[in-house]
Design a protein around this motif. Sequence first.
Motif, PDB file in Angstrom:
ATOM      1  N   LEU A  20      -3.348  14.633  -6.084  1.00 58.58           N
ATOM      2  CA  LEU A  20      -3.007  15.085  -4.728  1.00 58.58           C
ATOM      3  C   LEU A  20      -4.364  15.436  -3.837  1.00 58.58           C
ATOM      4  N   SER A  21      -5.620  15.718  -4.440  1.00 56.38           N
ATOM      5  CA  SER A  21      -6.676  15.440  -3.519  1.00 56.38           C
ATOM      6  C   SER A  21      -6.802  14.105  -3.020  1.00 56.38           C
ATOM      7  N   SER A  22      -6.546  13.057  -3.635  1.00 58.00           N
ATOM      8  CA  SER A  22      -6.681  11.618  -3.323  1.00 58.00           C
ATOM      9  C   SER A  22      -5.641  11.436  -2.099  1.00 58.00           C
ATOM     10  N   VAL A  68       2.736  11.942  -9.944  1.00 56.07           N
ATOM     11  CA  VAL A  68       2.495  13.326  -9.951  1.00 56.07           C
ATOM     12  C   VAL A  68       3.588  14.130  -9.923  1.00 56.07           C
ATOM     13  N   GLU A  69       4.800  13.919  -9.714  1.00 56.76           N
ATOM     14  CA  GLU A  69       6.070  14.402  -9.903  1.00 56.76           C
ATOM     15  C   GLU A  69       6.230  14.661 -11.292  1.00 56.76           C
ATOM     16  N   LYS A  70       6.063  13.484 -12.087  1.00 55.51           N
ATOM     17  CA  LYS A  70       6.353  13.383 -13.622  1.00 55.51           C
ATOM     18  C   LYS A  70       5.234  14.395 -14.214  1.00 55.51           C
ATOM     19  N   GLU A  71       3.945  14.345 -13.570  1.00 56.34           N
ATOM     20  CA  GLU A  71       2.911  15.249 -14.178  1.00 56.34           C
ATOM     21  C   GLU A  71       3.290  16.620 -14.001  1.00 56.34           C
ATOM     22  N   ILE A  72       3.860  17.103 -12.835  1.00 56.26           N
ATOM     23  CA  ILE A  72       4.205  18.374 -12.623  1.00 56.26           C
ATOM     24  C   ILE A  72       5.185  18.821 -13.664  1.00 56.26           C
ATOM     25  N   ALA A  73       6.205  17.938 -13.958  1.00 62.13           N
ATOM     26  CA  ALA A  73       7.397  18.428 -14.814  1.00 62.13           C
ATOM     27  C   ALA A  73       6.835  18.335 -16.186  1.00 62.13           C
ATOM     28  N   MET A  74       5.770  17.796 -16.502  1.00 59.93           N
ATOM     29  CA  MET A  74       4.803  17.642 -17.721  1.00 59.93           C
ATOM     30  C   MET A  74       4.133  19.135 -17.895  1.00 59.93           C
ATOM     31  N   VAL A  75       3.614  19.506 -16.684  1.00 58.06           N
ATOM     32  CA  VAL A  75       2.994  20.832 -16.783  1.00 58.06           C
ATOM     33  C   VAL A  75       4.082  21.976 -16.912  1.00 58.06           C
ATOM     34  N   LEU A  76       5.063  21.895 -16.545  1.00 56.75           N
ATOM     35  CA  LEU A  76       6.224  23.032 -16.530  1.00 56.75           C
ATOM     36  C   LEU A  76       6.488  23.092 -17.884  1.00 56.75           C
ATOM     37  N   GLN A  77       6.820  21.775 -18.477  1.00 54.82           N
ATOM     38  CA  GLN A  77       7.418  21.720 -19.795  1.00 54.82           C
ATOM     39  C   GLN A  77       6.355  22.453 -20.713  1.00 54.82           C
ATOM     40  N   CYS A  78       5.019  22.114 -20.680  1.00 52.35           N
ATOM     41  CA  CYS A  78       4.091  22.652 -21.600  1.00 52.35           C
ATOM     42  C   CYS A  78       4.138  24.042 -21.486  1.00 52.35           C
ATOM     43  N   ALA A  79       4.079  24.691 -20.297  1.00 52.35           N
ATOM     44  CA  ALA A  79       3.842  25.953 -20.051  1.00 52.35           C
ATOM     45  C   ALA A  79       5.111  26.658 -20.424  1.00 52.35           C
ATOM     46  N   GLY A  80       6.120  26.184 -20.528  1.00 56.27           N
ATOM     47  CA  GLY A  80       7.458  26.570 -21.229  1.00 56.27           C
ATOM     48  C   GLY A  80       7.122  26.749 -22.608  1.00 56.27           C
ATOM     49  N   THR A  81       6.706  25.725 -23.284  1.00 57.42           N
ATOM     50  CA  THR A  81       6.344  25.705 -24.733  1.00 57.42           C
ATOM     51  C   THR A  81       5.509  26.756 -25.146  1.00 57.42           C
ATOM     52  N   ILE A  82       4.558  26.903 -24.145  1.00 61.10           N
ATOM     53  CA  ILE A  82       3.498  27.885 -24.556  1.00 61.10           C
ATOM     54  C   ILE A  82       3.994  29.170 -24.391  1.00 61.10           C
ATOM     55  N   VAL A  83       4.708  29.507 -23.367  1.00 58.42           N
ATOM     56  CA  VAL A  83       5.138  30.765 -23.242  1.00 58.42           C
ATOM     57  C   VAL A  83       6.330  31.186 -24.295  1.00 58.42           C
ATOM     58  N   MET A 141       0.805  -1.248  -0.111  1.00 60.97           N
ATOM     59  CA  MET A 141       0.106   0.048  -0.044  1.00 60.97           C
ATOM     60  C   MET A 141       0.823   1.282   0.144  1.00 60.97           C
ATOM     61  N   ALA A 142       1.833   1.416   0.844  1.00 58.12           N
ATOM     62  CA  ALA A 142       2.690   2.615   0.971  1.00 58.12           C
ATOM     63  C   ALA A 142       3.480   2.631  -0.277  1.00 58.12           C
ATOM     64  N   ASN A 143       3.868   1.561  -0.834  1.00 57.31           N
ATOM     65  CA  ASN A 143       4.837   1.679  -2.255  1.00 57.31           C
ATOM     66  C   ASN A 143       3.930   2.223  -3.339  1.00 57.31           C
ATOM     67  N   GLU A 144       2.488   1.854  -3.225  1.00 54.95           N
ATOM     68  CA  GLU A 144       1.564   2.392  -4.449  1.00 54.95           C
ATOM     69  C   GLU A 144       1.606   3.674  -4.078  1.00 54.95           C
ATOM     70  N   ARG A 145       1.338   4.189  -3.080  1.00 55.91           N
ATOM     71  CA  ARG A 145       1.250   5.675  -2.601  1.00 55.91           C
ATOM     72  C   ARG A 145       2.384   6.344  -3.100  1.00 55.91           C
ATOM     73  N   LEU A 146       3.553   5.815  -2.919  1.00 53.03           N
ATOM     74  CA  LEU A 146       4.902   6.655  -3.284  1.00 53.03           C
ATOM     75  C   LEU A 146       4.885   6.476  -4.854  1.00 53.03           C
ATOM     76  N   ARG A 147       4.550   5.589  -5.496  1.00 53.66           N
ATOM     77  CA  ARG A 147       4.584   5.388  -6.942  1.00 53.66           C
ATOM     78  C   ARG A 147       3.613   6.570  -7.376  1.00 53.66           C
ATOM     79  N   ALA A 148       2.531   6.456  -6.821  1.00 55.42           N
ATOM     80  CA  ALA A 148       1.463   7.748  -7.301  1.00 55.42           C
ATOM     81  C   ALA A 148       1.926   8.861  -7.271  1.00 55.42           C
ATOM     82  N   LEU A 149       2.830   9.207  -6.012  1.00 56.97           N
ATOM     83  CA  LEU A 149       3.464  10.415  -6.123  1.00 56.97           C
ATOM     84  C   LEU A 149       4.544  10.846  -6.926  1.00 56.97           C
ATOM     85  N   GLU A 150       5.227   9.687  -7.335  1.00 58.21           N
ATOM     86  CA  GLU A 150       6.263   9.757  -8.343  1.00 58.21           C
ATOM     87  C   GLU A 150       5.658  10.345  -9.658  1.00 58.21           C
TER      88      GLU A 150
END
Length: 119
Positions: free
Chosen positions: A58-60, A12-27, A1-10
């Motif tokens: 993150l809400s989850s 999320v971290e990748k998605e945040i990197a994607m958000v930043l990359q998209c924002a950079g490309t848009i700008v 269970m804890a490993n699954e939560r950590l993987r989910a957070l990893e």
Amino acid sequence: MANERLRALEDVEKEIAMVLQCAGTIVLELSKDKHNASLLERQLVQFQTSVNRVESELSSQIRYLTQVATGQPHEGSTYSARKDCQMALNRAEYAKVKLGELGRTCELMLEQQQPQPQT
């Protein structure tokens, strides 16, 4: 269970990197004199999708942490049991100290009640 939560957070971290990359490309694209509307549209959709995934996960995670933090026992948690054990040890130590004080008080009273030898 804890490993699954950590993987989910990893993830999320990748998605945040994607958000930043998209924002950079848009700008970057918006800073050009003539920008590519289809590229902007694709990046915007990707940006929104990633932000929604991050928000959802993150809400989850927050809901889970809220449930865990209520003190209710849950699978895999030993916090409540450890806390109860520590409190019991503290109470036992306190009782030991108080019994020691009571014993010393009794000894003093007995010594005072014994008749003093007269010489």
